[in-house]
Design an enzyme around this catalytic site. Structure first.
Site, PDB file in Angstrom:
ATOM      1  N   LYS A 262      41.321  33.921  38.858  1.00 42.00           N
ATOM      2  CA  LYS A 262      41.672  35.316  39.016  1.00 42.00           C
ATOM      3  C   LYS A 262      41.292  35.841  40.389  1.00 42.00           C
ATOM      4  O   LYS A 262      41.947  36.726  40.923  1.00 42.00           O
ATOM      5  CB  LYS A 262      40.898  36.109  37.953  1.00 42.00           C
ATOM      6  N   ARG A 263      40.230  35.306  40.932  1.00 47.98           N
ATOM      7  CA  ARG A 263      39.752  35.813  42.213  1.00 47.98           C
ATOM      8  C   ARG A 263      40.782  35.651  43.325  1.00 47.98           C
ATOM      9  O   ARG A 263      40.802  36.406  44.263  1.00 47.98           O
ATOM     10  CB  ARG A 263      38.434  35.125  42.605  1.00 47.98           C
TER      11      ARG A 263
END
Ligand code: GLU
Length: 487
Positions: A262-263
């Site tokens: 997700k980062r």
């Protein structure tokens, strides 16, 4: 293939459908279609602590949006979660009794045992192993209890789990459709908990028993489960069941080859759909993460992919998630949409307000749109006319008189055209430029006031694009308003 092909997608309802999950589901779907088989959805919800409200509905909606609905298993109809098929229930939590029954059968067969070790004891064992740099696993303390003794403690109400009694020596040779042969030494395999102290099964027991009961022929799942395969195969063998075939899919990676996270960008299928990536494009893109049927093509429909799909040709190495490629594919798909479909999707996505000018603006940009959501800004820019000072109408190398004169002439020129003339961007531009040359005027002193009059802005799309969008009537209204400002 002799036995009917039955492939399941078995997500845990812990949130949303991840891009990696979509690929697993898609490969299962493609494989099932390739062999006229069945694609099932089973929900693995035995870990009640990780259950997220609404997650099943979300998962299902995302799958359906991408066109890979299950033929059997959990389906959502009119908002209700139901079981479709005769091998259910397909919600794992509703099979708790079945799992417990199998675990007890394993105890009888002496391939599983009761374990009474407390959490504190297990923590101590773990700490000790870490200290000695030994692999962390259960020390098999309760494996040596006699069955009678163990059963007595269970009936006395003592807290317990049930563990798998895996072999301690030798190794297991396994076949994976993607990786080929794999061998793992039993010394690396733990006595896995099958039934937890709350009576719920662990993933390992539940998935294996359910795959058997649901007559799954092929298990297609993420790479992270390879190390569990010995335990699963051991259960099949111990129970005298025929094991399905297995295919473990390689990891999805970020551009820097770290695990897709997700980062570094969106990982939820919904995020992509909500931004106006077309489901067809997303599916095409995801299918090619780790597999490509031909060297010279990138655009495939789901149906084409299904006829070409070959699980044994999936790459063993991780697949890099390349957003530029997704963008490119999406542009191709948007471009190829029939215009009515394209406009309908813009509306459905909330990317285009109703109205003829919005629609014309949308048509103008269909060829170059990367994702549907990008339309919002361009449509707004071409449709809106802001308020502006009269001085803005004067080109930097010109005068107010000249601007007035040019705008008046432009107004007369445009008023003499049919409405349909404004619908052909190319011809409109060509003829108008020829007209300017004929008059002996410059482009700057003619087109600048025209463009500002149509947009109300210093910077905007070109005058012809604006005219294409406003059409004749609104175009003339805006030119009149500009002349009024300078009067
Ligand atoms: N519930 C598991 C997961 O979400 C499924 C693994 C499997 O397909 O066996 O990863």
């Amino acid at each position: 293939m002799a036995t009917p092909v039955r492939v399941r997608f078995a997500p845990s309802p812990t949130g949303y459908l991840h891009i990696g999950g979509l690929r697993t589901a898609l490969y299962g779907w493609l494989f099932a279609r390739r062999f006229q088989g069945t694609f099932l959805l089973r929900i693995e919800d035995t870990d009640r602590t990780r259950y997220v409200e609404g997650a099943i509905e979300n998962l299902y909606r995302s799958l359906v949006a991408c066109g890979i609905s299950p033929d059997e298993g959990v389906v959502v109809e009119n908002g209700a979660i139901i079981n479709r098929g005769d091998k259910g229930p397909y919600l794992q939590s509703e099979r708790k009794e079945i799992h417990l029954h199998y675990a007890q059968e394993m105890i009888e067969k002496d391939v599983a045992y009761y374990c009474f070790c407390s959490a504190e004891r297990l923590d101590e064992v773990r700490a000790q192993q870490q200290l000695l740099k030994q692999p962390v696993m259960y020390d098999r303390h309760c494996r040596h209890l006699t069955q009678d003794e163990a059963k007595k403690r269970v009936s006395d109400g003592e807290t317990h789990v049930i563990r798998l009694k895996v072999p301690v020596e030798g190794s297991i040779k396994m076949q994976d459709l993607i990786r080929g042969g794999i061998e793992i030494a039993w010394s690396q395999v733990d006595d896995q908990v099958l039934i937890k102290s709350d009576g719920f099964p662990t993933y390992h027991l539940a998935a294996t028993c359910d795959d058997h009961d649901m007559e799954i022929s092929h298990v297609i799942r993420g790479d992270e489960w390879v190390s569990s395969l010995p335990k699963h195969l051991f259960i099949y063998q111990a129970m005298g069941w025929t094991a399905p075939e297995f295919a473990h899919l390689p990891l999805l990676l970020n551009a820097d080859r770290s695990k897709l996270s997700k980062r570094q960008g969106d990982v939820a299928v919904d995020d992509y759909l909500n931004k106006g990536y077309l489901p067809e494009a997303l599916i095409n893109f995801v299918a090619l993460l780790g597999w490509n049927p031909t060297a010279d093509r990138e655009v495939f429909t789901k149906e084409e992919l299904a006829t070409l799909f070959d699980i044994t040709k999936v790459n063993k190495g991780g697949a890099v998630f390349n957003v530029e490629k997704l963008d490119w594919l999406n542009t191709q798909y948007i471009k190829a949409l029939p215009v009515d479909d394209y406009l309908a999707r813009l509306r459905q996505g909330g990317f285009m307000p109703e109205g003829i000018m919005h629609e014309r603006a949308a048509r103008m940009i269909q060829e170059r749109l990367v994702k549907l959501s990008d339309a919002v800004e361009v449509i707004r820019e071409t449709v809106e006319c802001s308020d502006y000072p009269a001085t803005m109408l004067v080109w930097k190398k010109s005068t107010q008189e000249e601007a007035v004169m040019r705008l008046q002439a432009t107004r007369v020129y445009l008023a003499g055209k049919d409405e349909s003339w404004f619908g052909n961007l190319g011809a409109m531009e060509e003829q108008t430029r020829a007209w300017i040359v004929e008059k002996g005027w410059g482009n700057g002193d003619t087109l600048w006031p025209m463009r500002v009059a149509l947009s109300g802005r210093e910077k905007s799309p070109g005058p012809f694009e604006l005219l294409f969008v406003t059409g004749k009537d609104e175009g003339l209204v805006r030119l009149d308003a500009a002349l009024q400002k300078m009067a």
